[in-house]
Design an enzyme around this catalytic site. Sequence first.
Site, PDB file in Angstrom:
ATOM      1  N   ARG A  61       0.830  -1.214   0.000  1.00 17.59           N
ATOM      2  CA  ARG A  61       0.000   0.000   0.000  1.00 17.59           C
ATOM      3  C   ARG A  61       0.865   1.265   0.000  1.00 17.59           C
ATOM      4  O   ARG A  61       0.513   2.267  -0.633  1.00 17.59           O
ATOM      5  CB  ARG A  61      -0.924  -0.019   1.217  1.00 17.59           C
ATOM      6  CG  ARG A  61      -1.948   1.103   1.253  1.00 17.59           C
ATOM      7  CD  ARG A  61      -3.038   0.800   2.279  1.00 17.59           C
ATOM      8  NE  ARG A  61      -4.031   1.867   2.350  1.00 17.59           N
ATOM      9  CZ  ARG A  61      -4.110   2.745   3.348  1.00 17.59           C
ATOM     10  NH1 ARG A  61      -3.261   2.679   4.368  1.00 17.59           N
ATOM     11  NH2 ARG A  61      -5.043   3.681   3.351  1.00 17.59           N
ATOM     12  N   HIS A  65       0.431   4.210  -2.699  1.00 20.24           N
ATOM     13  CA  HIS A  65       0.157   5.593  -2.309  1.00 20.24           C
ATOM     14  C   HIS A  65       1.302   6.519  -2.679  1.00 20.24           C
ATOM     15  O   HIS A  65       1.092   7.724  -2.866  1.00 20.24           O
ATOM     16  CB  HIS A  65      -0.156   5.681  -0.812  1.00 20.24           C
ATOM     17  CG  HIS A  65      -1.542   5.242  -0.470  1.00 20.24           C
ATOM     18  ND1 HIS A  65      -2.230   5.713   0.633  1.00 20.24           N
ATOM     19  CD2 HIS A  65      -2.388   4.385  -1.078  1.00 20.24           C
ATOM     20  CE1 HIS A  65      -3.431   5.143   0.677  1.00 20.24           C
ATOM     21  NE2 HIS A  65      -3.541   4.335  -0.348  1.00 20.24           N
ATOM     22  N   VAL A  69       1.190   9.827  -6.336  1.00 20.19           N
ATOM     23  CA  VAL A  69       1.441  11.249  -6.028  1.00 20.19           C
ATOM     24  C   VAL A  69       2.840  11.615  -6.520  1.00 20.19           C
ATOM     25  O   VAL A  69       3.844  11.175  -5.954  1.00 20.19           O
ATOM     26  CB  VAL A  69       1.325  11.512  -4.509  1.00 20.19           C
ATOM     27  CG1 VAL A  69       1.490  12.994  -4.215  1.00 20.19           C
ATOM     28  CG2 VAL A  69      -0.018  11.012  -3.988  1.00 20.19           C
ATOM     29  N   GLY A  71       4.447  10.438  -8.866  1.00 23.74           N
ATOM     30  CA  GLY A  71       5.221   9.287  -9.332  1.00 23.74           C
ATOM     31  C   GLY A  71       5.910   8.538  -8.201  1.00 23.74           C
ATOM     32  O   GLY A  71       5.826   8.923  -7.030  1.00 23.74           O
ATOM     33  N   GLU A  89       3.287  14.008   3.260  1.00 21.43           N
ATOM     34  CA  GLU A  89       2.151  13.272   2.709  1.00 21.43           C
ATOM     35  C   GLU A  89       1.575  12.290   3.737  1.00 21.43           C
ATOM     36  O   GLU A  89       0.438  11.844   3.599  1.00 21.43           O
ATOM     37  CB  GLU A  89       2.574  12.507   1.446  1.00 21.43           C
ATOM     38  CG  GLU A  89       2.924  13.414   0.282  1.00 21.43           C
ATOM     39  CD  GLU A  89       3.517  12.667  -0.903  1.00 21.43           C
ATOM     40  OE1 GLU A  89       3.286  11.439  -1.032  1.00 21.43           O
ATOM     41  OE2 GLU A  89       4.232  13.308  -1.704  1.00 21.43           O
ATOM     42  N   ASN A  95      -3.673   8.848   4.228  1.00 19.13           N
ATOM     43  CA  ASN A  95      -2.543   8.218   4.919  1.00 19.13           C
ATOM     44  C   ASN A  95      -2.558   8.378   6.435  1.00 19.13           C
ATOM     45  O   ASN A  95      -2.030   7.530   7.160  1.00 19.13           O
ATOM     46  CB  ASN A  95      -1.223   8.794   4.385  1.00 19.13           C
ATOM     47  CG  ASN A  95      -1.017   8.514   2.908  1.00 19.13           C
ATOM     48  OD1 ASN A  95      -1.351   7.439   2.421  1.00 19.13           O
ATOM     49  ND2 ASN A  95      -0.477   9.495   2.188  1.00 19.13           N
ATOM     50  N   HIS A 194      -6.145  -6.414  -2.447  1.00 18.11           N
ATOM     51  CA  HIS A 194      -7.000  -6.524  -1.261  1.00 18.11           C
ATOM     52  C   HIS A 194      -7.344  -7.979  -0.951  1.00 18.11           C
ATOM     53  O   HIS A 194      -8.257  -8.251  -0.183  1.00 18.11           O
ATOM     54  CB  HIS A 194      -8.274  -5.683  -1.428  1.00 18.11           C
ATOM     55  CG  HIS A 194      -8.025  -4.204  -1.335  1.00 18.11           C
ATOM     56  ND1 HIS A 194      -8.976  -3.261  -1.642  1.00 18.11           N
ATOM     57  CD2 HIS A 194      -6.918  -3.510  -0.967  1.00 18.11           C
ATOM     58  CE1 HIS A 194      -8.460  -2.047  -1.461  1.00 18.11           C
ATOM     59  NE2 HIS A 194      -7.216  -2.180  -1.048  1.00 18.11           N
TER      60      HIS A 194
END
Length: 328
Positions: A61, A65, A69, A71, A89, A95, A194
């Site tokens: 994850r 994430h 953002v 790259g 971030e 997050n 998931h």
Amino acid sequence: MAPSSLAILCILLAIFSFYGSNAQLSANFYATTCPNVSSIVQNVIQQALQSDARIGASLIRLHFHDCFVNGCDASLLLDNNATANIVSEKDAAPNANSARGFDVVDNIKSAVESSCPGVVSCADILALAAEASVSLAGGPSWNVSLGRRDSRTANQGGANTSIPSPVEGLSNITAKFSAVGLNVTDLVALSGAHTFGRAQCRVFSARLNNFNGTGNPDPTLNTTYLANLRQICPQNGNATTLANLDPTTSDSFDNNYFANLQNNQGLLQSDQELFSTAGAATVSIVNTFSSSQNTFFQSFVQSMINMGNISPLTGTNGEIRSDCKRVN
């Protein structure tokens, strides 16, 4: 130089400038400078799994994430730093109190630094950690393209707007994938991550009792599954209680996630919409992946490579951070 040769050279240069960033990534990037980097990453994660069964899902994850953002540049890993003008971030809505595994990334970085100081970027560590996490959970393994460098900036605003949300509709999520060059197959394949990991009650509790302000549960929820989820996440209960994303094989990387969607047992709204949105292109892909784990694994690997190719910093851009939490 003859005009035709000059024209060909110009075309080649144009092609290289367009594909240049991706062309500079290579599975052999550290072959001479840090040949054991993959096994170092895998060993640290294997150790972490002994005390934290969900760490693999948490690490993949982080890569996801990060890449959505600016790259795949490890901008997600930077802490707040007023001197360097960095607004982290980590504190963005997708997050905050949610993204985890940063300590394991630091442990990997320390282990890599002691073997090959100043060589391997934090962005590449995130990509390698994602692959190792999938492989260690029984999923596919692949040769990770490497050679990314680390950003000197973060983009908290971008994290708030660019990362797909579990309570967003399918059209919005599809648009967010498209914005970074990923298609509908990538969306369904990457959602298949998931198949392991957990989610907090707060992320899906509205589906259980008051979906979209209706005062009723999400009609796409299997009624038996709904009853189970209400026991885990009672109304006015602890919003941070965890539920398995895959109720069948919670820590294994397999294709059961897609069978769950067919049975209306997707935990998140964003999961179930892949199958329950009438006429959506995603439905047939869910069916294909549910019927063939091999097809899912092959697509997942390609989609992870595609995601890992989003706008990497290469060459002399960015830096190789010595500490993933702060710029040099």
